[in-house]
Design a protein around this motif. Structure first.
Motif, PDB file in Angstrom:
ATOM      1  N   THR B  13       0.933  -1.271   0.061  1.00 52.78           N
ATOM      2  CA  THR B  13      -0.057   0.090   0.051  1.00 52.78           C
ATOM      3  C   THR B  13       0.920   1.283   0.019  1.00 52.78           C
ATOM      4  N   LEU B  14       1.864   1.285   0.897  1.00 50.51           N
ATOM      5  CA  LEU B  14       2.907   2.610   1.018  1.00 50.51           C
ATOM      6  C   LEU B  14       3.557   2.592  -0.428  1.00 50.51           C
ATOM      7  N   THR B  15       4.041   1.595  -0.724  1.00 45.31           N
ATOM      8  CA  THR B  15       4.816   1.998  -2.203  1.00 45.31           C
ATOM      9  C   THR B  15       3.929   2.414  -3.213  1.00 45.31           C
ATOM     10  N   LEU B  16       2.699   1.849  -3.245  1.00 49.61           N
ATOM     11  CA  LEU B  16       1.801   2.178  -4.355  1.00 49.61           C
ATOM     12  C   LEU B  16       1.491   3.638  -4.198  1.00 49.61           C
ATOM     13  N   PHE B  17       1.505   4.245  -2.840  1.00 45.55           N
ATOM     14  CA  PHE B  17       0.900   5.618  -2.537  1.00 45.55           C
ATOM     15  C   PHE B  17       2.030   6.626  -2.999  1.00 45.55           C
ATOM     16  N   TRP B  18       3.383   5.817  -2.690  1.00 47.35           N
ATOM     17  CA  TRP B  18       4.415   6.795  -2.952  1.00 47.35           C
ATOM     18  C   TRP B  18       4.679   6.936  -4.464  1.00 47.35           C
ATOM     19  N   VAL B  19       4.475   5.830  -5.091  1.00 46.07           N
ATOM     20  CA  VAL B  19       4.632   6.200  -6.617  1.00 46.07           C
ATOM     21  C   VAL B  19       3.390   6.824  -7.283  1.00 46.07           C
ATOM     22  N   SER B  24       6.204   9.000 -10.631  1.00 52.79           N
ATOM     23  CA  SER B  24       7.565   8.579 -11.617  1.00 52.79           C
ATOM     24  C   SER B  24       7.889   7.333 -11.135  1.00 52.79           C
ATOM     25  N   LEU B  25       8.752   6.711 -11.741  1.00 50.61           N
ATOM     26  CA  LEU B  25       9.277   5.535 -11.547  1.00 50.61           C
ATOM     27  C   LEU B  25      10.876   5.406 -11.555  1.00 50.61           C
ATOM     28  N   GLY B  33      11.558   5.576  -1.835  1.00 51.42           N
ATOM     29  CA  GLY B  33      10.296   5.005  -1.380  1.00 51.42           C
ATOM     30  C   GLY B  33      10.148   3.634  -0.857  1.00 51.42           C
ATOM     31  N   LEU B  34      11.059   2.579  -1.553  1.00 49.87           N
ATOM     32  CA  LEU B  34      11.138   1.338  -0.888  1.00 49.87           C
ATOM     33  C   LEU B  34      11.745   1.270   0.423  1.00 49.87           C
ATOM     34  N   VAL B  35      12.902   2.031   0.458  1.00 55.60           N
ATOM     35  CA  VAL B  35      13.396   2.067   1.930  1.00 55.60           C
ATOM     36  C   VAL B  35      12.372   2.587   2.932  1.00 55.60           C
TER      37      VAL B  35
ATOM     38  N   TRP C  58      -1.966  15.374 -14.918  1.00 52.29           N
ATOM     39  CA  TRP C  58      -1.973  15.599 -13.401  1.00 52.29           C
ATOM     40  C   TRP C  58      -3.168  14.479 -12.604  1.00 52.29           C
ATOM     41  N   ALA C  59      -3.630  13.450 -13.558  1.00 52.39           N
ATOM     42  CA  ALA C  59      -4.735  12.752 -13.307  1.00 52.39           C
ATOM     43  C   ALA C  59      -4.123  11.904 -11.938  1.00 52.39           C
ATOM     44  N   LEU C  60      -3.076  11.413 -11.863  1.00 48.58           N
ATOM     45  CA  LEU C  60      -2.737  10.525 -10.632  1.00 48.58           C
ATOM     46  C   LEU C  60      -2.871  11.248  -9.396  1.00 48.58           C
ATOM     47  N   LYS C  61      -2.220  12.653  -9.483  1.00 50.07           N
ATOM     48  CA  LYS C  61      -2.194  13.184  -8.029  1.00 50.07           C
ATOM     49  C   LYS C  61      -3.580  13.901  -7.757  1.00 50.07           C
ATOM     50  N   LEU C  62      -4.432  14.382  -8.695  1.00 49.16           N
ATOM     51  CA  LEU C  62      -5.750  14.600  -8.735  1.00 49.16           C
ATOM     52  C   LEU C  62      -6.501  13.348  -8.177  1.00 49.16           C
ATOM     53  N   PHE C  63      -6.037  12.253  -8.687  1.00 47.22           N
ATOM     54  CA  PHE C  63      -6.872  11.139  -7.803  1.00 47.22           C
ATOM     55  C   PHE C  63      -6.642  11.008  -6.337  1.00 47.22           C
ATOM     56  N   LEU C  64      -5.473  11.263  -6.100  1.00 48.41           N
ATOM     57  CA  LEU C  64      -4.777  11.161  -4.867  1.00 48.41           C
ATOM     58  C   LEU C  64      -5.693  12.200  -3.647  1.00 48.41           C
ATOM     59  N   ILE C  65      -5.560  13.417  -4.353  1.00 48.95           N
ATOM     60  CA  ILE C  65      -6.217  14.368  -3.619  1.00 48.95           C
ATOM     61  C   ILE C  65      -7.695  14.051  -3.338  1.00 48.95           C
TER      62      ILE C  65
END
Lengths: 86, 165, 106
Positions: B13-19, B24-25, B33-35, C58-65
């Motif tokens: 979950t945390l990694t997904l949110f970080w990404v 960006s990857l 993020g992984l650490v 911006w879709a990803l960040k907007l989705f997160l918000i």
């Protein structure tokens, strides 16, 4: 056309902000003011996103995110205070 | 709930949110993020209710998706309802606080239930007390516990019971 | 796509406006919270969705918000409503029944 719609949206958001501001000043109880504050910040998130759109600067979205986060914490803290003091 | 499972779920979950947050990857972003995710997931390996109480059976996952759609429909209904009330000159209200009972046992299930109730037509969770929820209702149809439970809690509980128990 | 985004944005802004209107018109703090939370949550979600259509990057960040607002907004409303009730906020004269006060006192 799309631009016109964005202006229209910005106007509506502005009016929403003013209405919430009215409740914020009018009160009468502190609970009313906190509710108004909560709505003000939520409206602000959309407003900030609109500014980001107008300026074409995605970095402003981070501001909106942090703003939402802080307002949430703020409201929780004030509610706690209303309930039983700090 | 095993610690390994808690760790894995939280880490994912945390990694997904970080990404998502970084959008960006790139390698340096990913490593940080992984650490961080590893560290946090390790600290909370004893369980964070959000992930540890979630069921991961296929049935629960399908129910979760169906729940999201049900929820969105209710949210839209709630908003049209609010719009109708605030726009009508007479302000048609009949507010009150009613009491309802939930069958849900897990904390996460109750939290989601309370949140869902708050976002759906005319109801706002005011207080929780074990299996009892106190609801502010804009238009009180019934003050009876059983009838109010059926009207307010019924729809969500079916889904949440499968998702969280 | 631009038009869809613009329309979503206007729709969202309209719900924010209804929220503000509810805040001003509703008779007591609990009804104000009701109008305030519901309308602003959907309003924000629609608005952000509209912006996502106009700026797909911006879709990803907007989705997160949006996700964040969706989870926190009802929680802050609930906490606020409870605080208001416990601190004895004035209830509208229309209030038909109060089971919470019957069970726990004002």
């Amino acid at each position: 056309m799309a631009e016109l719609l964005v202006y229209l949206a910005a106007t509506l958001v502005g009016v929403a902000f003013l209405l919430a501001l009215y409740r914020f000043f009018k009160g009468p109880s502190s609970a009313d003011r906190v509710v108004a504050f909560d709505v003000l910040t939520i409206v602000s998130v959309t407003a900030i996103a609109l500014v980001a759109l107008a300026e074409g600067r995605g970095i402003y979205l981070d501001v909106a995110l942090i703003y939402a986060l802080l307002s949430f914490l703020g409201v929780i803290v004030v509610a706690r205070y209303l309930e039983r003091g700090l | 709930m095993s610690k390994a499972r808690n760790f894995t779920l939280l880490f994912a979950t945390l990694t997904l949110f970080w990404v998502l947050l970084n959008g960006s990857l790139a390698l340096d972003v990913l490593v940080v993020g992984l650490v961080a995710a590893t560290l946090i997931a390790f600290l909370f390996r004893d369980g964070l209710a959000v992930v540890s109480e979630l069921r991961t059976s296929p049935r629960a996952l399908i129910t979760t998706v169906r729940y999201v759609f049900f929820f969105i429909r209710e949210l839209v209904k709630a908003n049209l309802n609010v719009a109708r009330i605030v726009l009508s000159p007479a302000l048609p209200l009949n507010p009150g606080f009613v009491k309802v009972r939930t069958r849900l046992k897990s904390r996460m299930g109750r939290l989601l239930l309370a949140n869902s109730i708050t976002l759906t037509p005319g109801t706002l969770t005011v207080d929780l007390d074990g299996e009892w929820l106190y609801i502010h209702w804009v238009t009180v149809d019934t003050a009876d516990v059983e009838a109010a439970t059926a009207a307010i809690v019924g729809g969500f509980e079916e889904y949440l019971e499968v998702m969280y128990g | 796509m631009d038009i869809v985004g613009g329309l979503l944005l206007v729709g969202g802004a309209a719900f924010l406006l209804f929220g503000g209107l509810g805040l001003v018109r509703m008779p007591d703090v609990f009804n104000r919270i009701q109008a305030g939370t519901k309308a602003t949550t959907l309003g924000t979600l629609l608005g952000l969705a509209g912006i996502a259509c106009l700026q797909p990057d911006w879709a990803l960040k907007l989705f997160l918000i949006g996700l964040f607002i969706l989870f926190t907004n009802p929680i802050s409303s609930q906490v606020l409503a409870r605080a208001a009730h416990r601190s004895g906020a004035r209830k509208s004269a229309l209030t038909a029944v109060d089971r919470l006060e019957e069970d726990h006192g004002a």
